[in-house]
Scaffold this active site. Structure first.
Site, PDB file in Angstrom:
ATOM      1  N   PRO A  97      21.336  98.219   8.733  1.00 36.85           N
ATOM      2  CA  PRO A  97      21.704  97.957  10.130  1.00 36.85           C
ATOM      3  C   PRO A  97      21.954  96.454  10.316  1.00 36.85           C
ATOM      4  O   PRO A  97      21.163  95.641   9.861  1.00 36.85           O
ATOM      5  CB  PRO A  97      20.464  98.397  10.924  1.00 36.85           C
ATOM      6  N   GLY A 170      18.938  94.975  -1.481  1.00 40.41           N
ATOM      7  CA  GLY A 170      19.156  93.542  -1.315  1.00 40.41           C
ATOM      8  C   GLY A 170      18.743  92.812  -2.584  1.00 40.41           C
ATOM      9  O   GLY A 170      18.177  93.410  -3.510  1.00 40.41           O
ATOM     10  N   GLU A 200      15.153  96.524 -11.059  1.00 42.47           N
ATOM     11  CA  GLU A 200      16.595  96.349 -11.226  1.00 42.47           C
ATOM     12  C   GLU A 200      16.871  95.120 -12.104  1.00 42.47           C
ATOM     13  O   GLU A 200      17.912  95.025 -12.752  1.00 42.47           O
ATOM     14  CB  GLU A 200      17.181  96.146  -9.831  1.00 42.47           C
TER      15      GLU A 200
HETATM   16  P1  5GP Z   1      25.572  97.869   3.368  1.00 43.57           P
HETATM   17  O1  5GP Z   1      24.089  98.003   3.447  1.00 43.57           O
HETATM   18  O2  5GP Z   1      26.070  96.674   4.120  1.00 43.57           O
HETATM   19  O3  5GP Z   1      26.306  99.116   3.744  1.00 43.57           O
HETATM   20  O4  5GP Z   1      25.939  97.682   1.810  1.00 43.57           O
HETATM   21  C1  5GP Z   1      25.854  96.447   1.134  1.00 43.57           C
HETATM   22  C2  5GP Z   1      24.413  96.046   0.912  1.00 43.57           C
HETATM   23  O5  5GP Z   1      23.773  96.977   0.059  1.00 43.57           O
HETATM   24  C3  5GP Z   1      24.254  94.714   0.194  1.00 43.57           C
HETATM   25  O6  5GP Z   1      24.288  93.636   1.095  1.00 43.57           O
HETATM   26  C4  5GP Z   1      22.890  94.862  -0.487  1.00 43.57           C
HETATM   27  O7  5GP Z   1      21.848  94.590   0.422  1.00 43.57           O
HETATM   28  C5  5GP Z   1      22.849  96.330  -0.824  1.00 43.57           C
HETATM   29  N1  5GP Z   1      23.297  96.592  -2.200  1.00 43.57           N
HETATM   30  C6  5GP Z   1      24.479  97.065  -2.613  1.00 43.57           C
HETATM   31  N2  5GP Z   1      24.520  97.192  -3.943  1.00 43.57           N
HETATM   32  C7  5GP Z   1      23.332  96.799  -4.402  1.00 43.57           C
HETATM   33  C8  5GP Z   1      22.750  96.724  -5.704  1.00 43.57           C
HETATM   34  O8  5GP Z   1      23.363  97.025  -6.745  1.00 43.57           O
HETATM   35  N3  5GP Z   1      21.472  96.264  -5.760  1.00 43.57           N
HETATM   36  C9  5GP Z   1      20.759  95.924  -4.661  1.00 43.57           C
HETATM   37  N4  5GP Z   1      19.508  95.511  -4.815  1.00 43.57           N
HETATM   38  N5  5GP Z   1      21.274  95.989  -3.426  1.00 43.57           N
HETATM   39  C10 5GP Z   1      22.539  96.422  -3.301  1.00 43.57           C
END
Ligand code: 5GP
Length: 342
Positions: A97, A170, A200
């Site tokens: 969000p 994140g 991760e």
């Molecule tokens: P949103 O939550 O804005 O729809 O998707 C992007 C967000 O997902 C990124 O800012 C990050 O917080 C999280 N995210 C996307 N891919 C990864 C990943 O491979 N690893 C981690 N830890 N977070 C991710």
């Protein structure tokens, strides 16, 4: 290959803003020309690699492109449509969000708009069931996490079962998992399922704490849990004892450089143990992939037969956060679709 596309699939690890296709991205870029965004900033193409940190830069750019209710609705519907076109029958989307002072967007409006997108897709008769996980970005710290959990609890009640869980994601280098335990525990206590990014990057010593105190209902990545890569047997034992499914994203891990090559992916370690493994895309836009492609990659890399691939996709149903009757309906669906696939 048509087998992988026709294979009915379950997608359990997909970040909304990471899942935006080239076509949708072009649309967004043309709507906001003043941002001067190039495609190379929002996607990692075939053969290219970036560190996880560099991949996170892409999200910053994408978030600038998706900052109104109109954008979010468009993106949510497009992403759901694309997963459906790839043969995904059940999708759990997750997203953080976000409030945008420039456009007046609030976090509640953000999530409500995604839920509206999910509703519209259903009304339009798309052949896909979609549920939503509210994401906690660890970069924003434990207090925001607690606020996000409260929002998720509210929306779980008002969304008619669309909101089913909570994600922790994140930048894994930021913060310590134990700081999020109170918020995660609160979410769990009110019936939200927990899908946590865990291990991760090489061990930050938060794994055992999160596994022991909560435990999560699913693990995202779990790349460095096992002893061969610096994890430990006791972590593996804990995950196995509690039978916590792993969400595994081959292309994401190889392009994001947390795994050196496809054949070294930890899928093999866990699959050989007979542990529940679910193939997922993570960010099909940023990593230029599709779920059918991930199944094909796993099959060609690890020599899986079509029967084994089928079993893999079928088992993912039981790892989902869908309520019992929906799981049952999905299992029936797999049975009825089988003759068209083989
Ligand atoms: P949103 O939550 O804005 O729809 O998707 C992007 C967000 O997902 C990124 O800012 C990050 O917080 C999280 N995210 C996307 N891919 C990864 C990943 O491979 N690893 C981690 N830890 N977070 C991710």
């Amino acid at each position: 290959d048509s087998f992988y596309r026709q294979l009915p699939k379950v997608e359990l690890h997909a970040h909304l803003n990471g899942s935006i296709s080239v076509a949708t991205m072009e649309n967004l870029i043309s709507r906001k020309p003043h941002l001067n965004v190039q495609h190379s900033m929002t996607a990692i193409h075939k053969g290219q690699h970036r560190t996880l940190g560099q991949a996170f830069q892409a999200f910053k750019v994408i978030h600038q492109l998706v900052d109104t209710e109109e954008d979010i609705l468009m993106v949510a519907k497009a992403v759901i449509g694309e997963f459906a076109a790839d043969g995904v029958k059940y999708l759990e989307l997750r997203s953080t969000p976000r409030e945008e002072t420039k456009t007046g967007l609030t976090k509640r409006m953000y999530v409500e708009t995604v839920i509206e997108g999910i509703r519209q897709c259903k009304q339009e008769g798309l052949d896909i069931e979609v549920r939503f996980l509210v994401a906690v970005d660890r970069r924003n710290g434990p207090q925001v996490a607690m606020e996000t959990v409260k929002l998720a609890e509210d929306l779980m009640v008002s969304s008619d079962g669309v909101v089913v869980g909570l994600d922790l994601s994140g930048d894994p280098k930021v913060g310590h998992g134990k700081d999020f335990v109170p918020a995660l525990q609160k979410a769990k206590n009110c019936g939200l399922k927990l899908a946590l990014h865990l291990s991760e990057i090489p061990s930050q010593k938060e794994e055992s704490e999160l596994l022991l105190t909560l435990p999560p209902d699913r693990i995202g990545h779990g790349t460095f849990l096992h002893p061969e890569v610096g994890g430990s047997q006791s972590l593996v034992d804990k995950v196995r004892e509690k039978n916590i499914p792993l969400e595994l994203c081959l292309t994401s891990n190889v392009k994001g450089l947390s795994v050196p090559s496809y054949d070294k992916h930890h899928f093999l370690y866990w699959y050989q143990l007979g542990h529940p493994c679910v193939l997922c895309t993570d960010d099909k836009g940023v990593f230029s992939t599709e779920l059918s492609q991930e199944y094909q990659l796993a099959a060609s890399t690890f020599g899986l037969s079509q029967e084994a691939v089928w079993t893999l996709s079928q088992q993912a149903i039981s790892c989902s956060f869908a309520p019992g009757p929906l799981k049952e309906a999905l299992s029936q669906r797999w049975v009825s679709l089988r003759p068209q696939v083989f």
